[in-house]
Write a protein that holds these residues in place. Structure first.
Motif, mmCIF file in Angstrom:
data_model
loop_
_atom_site.group_PDB
_atom_site.id
_atom_site.type_symbol
_atom_site.label_atom_id
_atom_site.label_comp_id
_atom_site.label_asym_id
_atom_site.label_seq_id
_atom_site.Cartn_x
_atom_site.Cartn_y
_atom_site.Cartn_z
ATOM 1 N N ASN A 274 2.610 -0.878 -8.583
ATOM 2 C CA ASN A 274 1.155 -0.768 -8.647
ATOM 3 C C ASN A 274 0.524 -1.948 -9.369
ATOM 4 O OD1 ASN A 274 0.633 1.507 -7.153
ATOM 5 N ND2 ASN A 274 0.595 2.901 -8.872
ATOM 6 N N SER A 277 0.704 -4.734 -6.671
ATOM 7 C CA SER A 277 -0.075 -4.521 -5.444
ATOM 8 C C SER A 277 -1.570 -4.429 -5.728
ATOM 9 C CB SER A 277 0.408 -3.265 -4.722
ATOM 10 O OG SER A 277 0.191 -2.101 -5.497
ATOM 11 N N GLY A 300 -2.384 -3.521 -2.144
ATOM 12 C CA GLY A 300 -2.865 -2.153 -1.942
ATOM 13 C C GLY A 300 -1.845 -1.261 -1.267
ATOM 14 N N GLY A 301 -2.260 -0.635 -0.160
ATOM 15 C CA GLY A 301 -1.419 0.336 0.538
ATOM 16 C C GLY A 301 -0.609 -0.248 1.672
ATOM 17 N N ASP A 304 2.302 2.018 2.298
ATOM 18 C CA ASP A 304 1.885 3.316 2.856
ATOM 19 C C ASP A 304 1.540 3.200 4.334
ATOM 20 O OD1 ASP A 304 2.171 4.552 0.389
ATOM 21 O OD2 ASP A 304 0.119 4.103 -0.204
ATOM 22 N N LEU A 391 -8.243 0.432 -0.507
ATOM 23 C CA LEU A 391 -7.250 1.393 -0.988
ATOM 24 C C LEU A 391 -7.587 2.763 -0.419
ATOM 25 C CD1 LEU A 391 -4.814 1.212 -2.964
ATOM 26 C CD2 LEU A 391 -6.339 2.072 -4.736
ATOM 27 N N TRP A 394 -2.696 8.009 -0.529
ATOM 28 C CA TRP A 394 -1.361 7.866 0.058
ATOM 29 C C TRP A 394 -1.046 8.970 1.058
ATOM 30 C CZ3 TRP A 394 2.279 11.728 -0.568
ATOM 31 C CH2 TRP A 394 2.059 12.643 -1.602
ATOM 32 N N GLY A 401 -4.410 5.240 7.900
ATOM 33 C CA GLY A 401 -4.426 4.453 6.674
ATOM 34 C C GLY A 401 -4.398 2.964 6.959
ATOM 35 N N SER A 405 -7.461 0.602 5.740
ATOM 36 C CA SER A 405 -7.163 -0.350 4.669
ATOM 37 C C SER A 405 -7.316 -1.798 5.105
ATOM 38 C CB SER A 405 -5.745 -0.117 4.141
ATOM 39 O OG SER A 405 -4.780 -0.355 5.149
#
Length: 441
Positions: A274, A277, A300-301, A304, A391, A394, A401, A405
């Motif tokens: 984290n 990212s 970020g994600g 994910d 973001l 999750w 997503g 994103s």
């Protein structure tokens, strides 16, 4: 394979378990977890005011939206600046509260002490002529004579994250030592608890003030730098290396080996991931606001959207394959798991199949996420899909997503969808072998 399994059980699991119980990593993880809802809302605000509808040379152009953003974008984007723009404030408080709770100290006062320590090192007050102070971040509204006090808030965003982490931990350790040595002010039991707790913090505040403020003055006078800037220079090589495919693959491999051993690999590495990212995400968002090219891929994600589709191991594809199985045990677990997997929750599959310590599913469980990451990395690097700028929670299904994103990059949506079916195809033959072994048993 038997030697590998023994190595995991005897060597890896004890070390990983200790890492997972480390109080500092857990407090960092908690700090980010507490902060995440604010960052998600701020990211969505940034996304809304930067939709790809303002270029009249594209088919997506919407005149009403372009005019709205031209007139009100600066006002509408304010929630972004008080969430992502000051994320280090939230993280500093969350780390302090979590670590103080671990030591059985007052979590609220611990959070404030950590926040105070961060502000001492990261927010500098300057007095500027009122004319020069226009547009600056005002700390006080009342000028004195022709001067206006303004706050240098450059390091309250992601650039201050490492300072918030280090400073928050040090501040709470000072708090803990002073309490253990009884160097605190104790009031009679008749005093209300809230007041007693606030007075207990007085001496820790004095010590933190002396140490942190003195160090900040020393660094500024000797190096002409603020502490966050100095720390960021130290971490710059790490951040640069982290935004590379080998680094991402290493993170994925470690995470999934831990999961295979029965440990929550994501939670163990999330504190480090984290910090990297979110720093990269803030860099992309600043570039988006300035109309510049987005520099970071691992932001970020990213994981994910393209790797944890269905959860660790990209197990949505496995759940789809299990639903089609002729083995009743596997099929029943697949039916139970398919809906949670859509929302990236895969504990039913992890422990019901099981994947944990199951050598027949080890290769696809580790290999598919690494393959997904490689494909997504190459597609992003060469502009086939857009880079991450927002973001999202999750639990958002992977393709959705990826769409959100990346500022509505439809190719990102298609890529994430394709990776689901790729995982389905790769998992299927390994699942057939597992079915055969269950039949023999």
């Amino acid at each position: 394979m038997e030697k590998f399994m023994n190595l995991i059980e005897q060597k890896l699991m004890p070390v990983a378990a200790k890492i997972g119980q480390n109080r500092y990593l857990n407090s960092i993880k908690d700090g980010f977890v507490y902060t995440m809802p604010f960052l998600i809302i701020g990211s969505f605000i940034l996304l809304i005011v930067n939709l790809p509808f303002t270029d009249p040379n594209t088919v997506l152009y919407m005149e009403w939206y372009a005019k709205l953003m031209a007139s009100y974008k600066a006002a509408l984007v304010q929630p972004f600046y008080v969430s992502m723009g000051v994320m280090s404030l939230f993280v500093a408080y969350g780390i302090g509260m979590s670590l103080a709770n671990h030591y059985k100290l007052n979590g609220v006062t611990g959070g404030f002490l950590s926040l105070y320590a961060f502000m001492l090192t990261s927010a500098k007050l300057d007095w500027l002529p009122i004319g020069q102070a226009e547009g600056a971040t005002n700390l006080f509204l009342i000028p004195q004579g022709g001067w206006m006090p303004v706050m240098d808030a450059r390091y309250l965003d992601a650039k201050g994250l490492f300072t918030a982490i280090i400073g928050g931990i040090i501040a709470i350790e000072i708090f803990r030592i002073l309490v253990q040595k009884k160097f605190v002010i104790k009031l009679p039991d008749s005093v209300p608890p809230a007041i007693a707790k606030s007075f207990e913090l007085l001496i820790p505040i004095v010590v933190v003030t002396i140490l942190f403020h003195a160090f900040s003055i020393f660094v500024q006078s000797k190096l002409s730098l603020m502490i966050p800037e100095l720390i960021m220079k130290g971490f710059a090589p790490l951040l640069h290396m982290s935004d590379s495919l080998p680094s991402v693959l290493l993170i994925i491999m470690v995470t999934h080996i831990l999961w295979f051993a029965g440990l929550h690999g994501t939670n163990i590495v999330i504190a480090i991931v984290n910090a990297i990212s979110l720093s990269n995400l803030a860099t992309n968002q600043a570039a988006l606001q300035a109309g510049q090219t987005l520099p970071k891929i691992f932001a970020g994600g990213f994981l994910d959207a393209y790797v944890y589709i269905g959860g660790a191991g990209a197990t949505l594809g496995l759940a789809m394959a299990m639903v089609r199985s002729k083995n009743e045990h596997i099929k029943s677990i697949g039916k139970l798991s398919i809906i949670p997997s859509i929302f990236n929750i895969n504990e039913p599959i992890m422990f019901g199949s099981p994947i944990v310590m199951n050598p027949l599913l080890l290769i696809p469980f580790i290999g598919i996420p690494m393959l997904n990451a490689t494909i997504a990395w190459i597609a992003t690097k060469y502009g086939i899909v857009e880079k991450v700028v927002s973001l999202v929670p999750w639990t958002t299904p992977g393709p959705i997503g990826a769409l959100l994103s990346t500022n509505f990059s439809f190719t990102a949506f298609l890529l994430s969808f394709a990776l689901v079916f790729l995982s389905f195809i790769i998992y299927t033959p390994f699942l057939r072998v597992y079915e055969k072994s269950l039949g023999e048993e």
